[in-house]
Write an enzyme that holds these catalytic residues in place. Structure first.
Site, PDB file in Angstrom:
ATOM      1  N   ARG A 107       0.833  -1.214   0.000  1.00 12.39           N
ATOM      2  CA  ARG A 107       0.000   0.000   0.000  1.00 12.39           C
ATOM      3  C   ARG A 107       0.867   1.263   0.000  1.00 12.39           C
ATOM      4  O   ARG A 107       0.566   2.243   0.687  1.00 12.39           O
ATOM      5  CB  ARG A 107      -0.938   0.035   1.207  1.00 12.39           C
ATOM      6  N   SER A 164     -10.714  -0.836   3.162  1.00 13.37           N
ATOM      7  CA  SER A 164      -9.972  -0.910   4.423  1.00 13.37           C
ATOM      8  C   SER A 164      -9.663   0.501   4.892  1.00 13.37           C
ATOM      9  O   SER A 164      -9.044   1.270   4.158  1.00 13.37           O
ATOM     10  CB  SER A 164      -8.636  -1.620   4.221  1.00 13.37           C
ATOM     11  N   GLU A 166      -5.276   3.832   6.235  1.00  8.64           N
ATOM     12  CA  GLU A 166      -4.847   3.571   4.863  1.00  8.64           C
ATOM     13  C   GLU A 166      -5.406   4.654   3.956  1.00  8.64           C
ATOM     14  O   GLU A 166      -4.817   5.000   2.943  1.00  8.64           O
ATOM     15  CB  GLU A 166      -5.380   2.200   4.450  1.00  8.64           C
TER      16      GLU A 166
HETATM   17  N1  EPU Z   1     -10.508 -10.732  10.460  1.00 11.23           N
HETATM   18  C1  EPU Z   1     -11.189 -10.767  11.658  1.00 11.23           C
HETATM   19  N2  EPU Z   1     -12.204  -9.872  11.851  1.00 11.23           N
HETATM   20  C2  EPU Z   1     -12.568  -8.981  10.916  1.00 11.23           C
HETATM   21  C3  EPU Z   1     -11.853  -8.931   9.701  1.00 11.23           C
HETATM   22  C4  EPU Z   1     -10.824  -9.820   9.492  1.00 11.23           C
HETATM   23  O1  EPU Z   1     -10.905 -11.576  12.542  1.00 11.23           O
HETATM   24  O2  EPU Z   1     -13.508  -8.225  11.172  1.00 11.23           O
HETATM   25  C5  EPU Z   1      -9.467 -11.722  10.207  1.00 11.23           C
HETATM   26  C6  EPU Z   1      -9.965 -12.734   9.152  1.00 11.23           C
HETATM   27  O3  EPU Z   1     -10.659 -13.792   9.740  1.00 11.23           O
HETATM   28  C7  EPU Z   1      -8.680 -13.197   8.530  1.00 11.23           C
HETATM   29  C8  EPU Z   1      -7.776 -11.981   8.627  1.00 11.23           C
HETATM   30  O4  EPU Z   1      -8.344 -11.114   9.609  1.00 11.23           O
HETATM   31  O5  EPU Z   1      -8.095 -14.229   9.282  1.00 11.23           O
HETATM   32  C9  EPU Z   1      -7.608 -11.265   7.312  1.00 11.23           C
HETATM   33  O6  EPU Z   1      -8.877 -10.823   6.832  1.00 11.23           O
HETATM   34  P1  EPU Z   1      -9.153 -10.630   5.247  1.00 11.23           P
HETATM   35  O7  EPU Z   1      -8.743 -11.829   4.484  1.00 11.23           O
HETATM   36  O8  EPU Z   1     -10.546 -10.138   5.119  1.00 11.23           O
HETATM   37  O9  EPU Z   1      -8.113  -9.541   4.784  1.00 11.23           O
HETATM   38  P2  EPU Z   1      -7.592  -8.197   5.454  1.00 11.23           P
HETATM   39  O10 EPU Z   1      -6.187  -8.358   5.851  1.00 11.23           O
HETATM   40  O11 EPU Z   1      -8.559  -7.767   6.498  1.00 11.23           O
HETATM   41  C10 EPU Z   1      -6.651  -7.233   3.215  1.00 11.23           C
HETATM   42  C11 EPU Z   1      -6.736  -5.940   2.447  1.00 11.23           C
HETATM   43  C12 EPU Z   1      -8.061  -5.864   1.685  1.00 11.23           C
HETATM   44  C13 EPU Z   1      -8.117  -7.048   0.735  1.00 11.23           C
HETATM   45  C14 EPU Z   1      -7.991  -8.345   1.553  1.00 11.23           C
HETATM   46  C15 EPU Z   1      -7.918  -9.569   0.682  1.00 11.23           C
HETATM   47  C16 EPU Z   1      -5.403  -4.357   3.723  1.00 11.23           C
HETATM   48  C17 EPU Z   1      -5.420  -3.163   4.606  1.00 11.23           C
HETATM   49  N3  EPU Z   1      -6.603  -4.816   3.351  1.00 11.23           N
HETATM   50  O12 EPU Z   1      -7.674  -7.202   4.201  1.00 11.23           O
HETATM   51  O13 EPU Z   1      -8.032  -4.676   0.916  1.00 11.23           O
HETATM   52  O14 EPU Z   1      -9.330  -7.056   0.010  1.00 11.23           O
HETATM   53  O15 EPU Z   1      -6.767  -8.328   2.329  1.00 11.23           O
HETATM   54  O16 EPU Z   1      -6.694  -9.586   0.002  1.00 11.23           O
HETATM   55  O17 EPU Z   1      -4.337  -4.851   3.368  1.00 11.23           O
HETATM   56  C18 EPU Z   1      -8.697  -2.399   0.737  1.00 11.23           C
HETATM   57  O18 EPU Z   1      -7.511  -2.118   0.679  1.00 11.23           O
HETATM   58  O19 EPU Z   1      -9.601  -1.515   0.694  1.00 11.23           O
HETATM   59  C19 EPU Z   1      -9.088  -3.797   0.925  1.00 11.23           C
HETATM   60  C20 EPU Z   1     -10.363  -4.150   1.105  1.00 11.23           C
END
Ligand code: EPU
Length: 338
Positions: free
Chosen positions: A162, A237, A333
């Site tokens: 990012r 995010s 972000e």
């Molecule tokens: N999780 C929780 N609670 C929540 C959300 C997530 O426990 O409310 C846990 C999930 O269970 C999982 C982990 O956190 O084990 C990761 O969650 P997720 O796969 O949804 O991905 P993320 O790290 O929360 C990132 C990006 C997203 C992107 C997803 C998928 C960032 C800041 N965000 O989210 O990007 O879609 O991975 O690759 O890196 C964006 O930038 O706007 C965005 C949506």
């Protein structure tokens, strides 16, 4: 040139914040963009792309230049690859679907990311194991004051998680007018290993997925977790996933053995901010019209009439709680526009 005064920006930011622009202009070609950048009556300029990665805390006093440059051009083609030059004002998801429908591989894991092509390199957008930089070839940009046109190579952009040169040394200096992507026509390697993609493919009994199957799986996953900005204002995010030293991670892990994490290097680990925010008790909570999404705690939402300051107050509250509970500073972000 048509300048609108006191223009509402509500439909130009995916958070749906009702801020106003003192002056607003939409530019549809490069000459118009240059003219707008040189308007002396407005010394301050604010470049607006898809409005999907910003929180407007107040009205914008600068001249808002909305980049509405359109077009997708093939610049080179070989047996295995195609290079497409995409204008900065093209909608990102529509560009992804253009590639998917033509069978060009590379950006399918990034389906449904809100925003425009021209702003995608600024924060090196990414999802499901693929980032913009993986198929980026170059971008063209205009310097905001000298109007010099410059081409940036992959190396010049210094992409990180990012992050890019456009968020650091060259912050607010250039307007990206087009991005050239190198996509695969043949021998495309699909990325199915991240998140729930493989699970969705298994459920649909797809053993040999196509580019379209991946895009459809990503669309299904995102639609189930992330709110559609057209229905519920949000900016994806809101926070970045914090990268912490392994020692800190291990201390937290002793107390929370179920904590999800991604190793980044020998010494550092990335922890999902969504998990931290959920643990801090904010998931699904609503304060007036500002809230935390019920399916993904990383996403702050506007239920209708939240002001930028109300969303920001909630963000600060979350930041403070997470810090108190875990000793970790989570950083926004999205760009906070004062
Ligand atoms: N999780 C929780 N609670 C929540 C959300 C997530 O426990 O409310 C846990 C999930 O269970 C999982 C982990 O956190 O084990 C990761 O969650 P997720 O796969 O949804 O991905 P993320 O790290 O929360 C990132 C990006 C997203 C992107 C997803 C998928 C960032 C800041 N965000 O989210 O990007 O879609 O991975 O690759 O890196 C964006 O930038 O706007 C965005 C949506």
């Amino acid at each position: 040139m048509q300048i609108t005064h006191n223009a509402s920006l509500k439909s130009y930011n995916t958070f749906g914040i009702s801020a106003k622009a003192r002056a607003f202009i939409s530019v549809t070609d490069i000459e118009m963009l240059k003219e707008a950048l040189h308007l002396e009556a407005y010394p301050e300029k604010f470049i607006l792309g898809g409005g999907s990665n910003m929180l407007l805390k107040s009205d914008v006093q600068a001249l808002v230049i909305h980049v509405a440059l359109k077009g997708i051009k093939t610049v080179k083609e070989t047996a295995d690859n195609i290079w497409l030059e995409v204008a900065g004002g093209e909608n990102w998801h529509e560009f992804v679907m253009y590639c998917v429908n033509h069978g060009y591989g590379g950006v399918e894991n990034m389906a449904l990311i809100p925003g425009n092509v021209g702003t995608a390199p600024v924060q090196n957008i990414g999802a499901y194991g693929v980032e913009l930089k993986d198929h980026f070839y170059s971008c063209s940009a205009i310097h905001r004051t000298t109007l010099e046109q410059r081409t940036f190579s992959l190396k010049d952009c210094c992409f990180g998680y990012r992050d890019s040169v456009f968020k650091n040394e060259l912050k607010d200096q250039y307007v990206i007018t087009s991005v050239t992507f190198q996509l695969d026509k043949n021998k495309h390697e699909l990325h199915t290993g991240y998140g729930a993609i493989q699970q969705v493919l298994n459920e649909k009994k797809i053993n040999y997925p196509s580019i379209k199957d991946i895009a459809q799986a990503v669309i299904a996953i995102r639609s189930s977790k992330l709110p559609d900005p057209k229905k519920l204002g949000n900016s994806g995010s809101f926070f970045k996933n914090p990268v912490v030293p392994k020692t800190i991670f291990e201390t937290i892990q002793q107390k929370y053995p179920e904590m999800p994490f991604y190793p980044v290097s020998e010494a550092e680990v990335k922890i999902p901010a969504g998990w931290l925010i959920e643990q801090a008790g904010f998931k699904g909570k609503r304060f007036g019209d500002a809230g935390v999404h019920k399916n993904q705690a990383l996403v702050l939402v506007n239920y209708g009439d939240a002001t930028g300051n109300e969303i920001w107050d909630l963000a600060l509250r979350i930041q403070k709680e997470v810090h108190q509970q875990f000793g970790i500073e989570i950083q926004p972000e999205v760009n906070i526009i004062e």
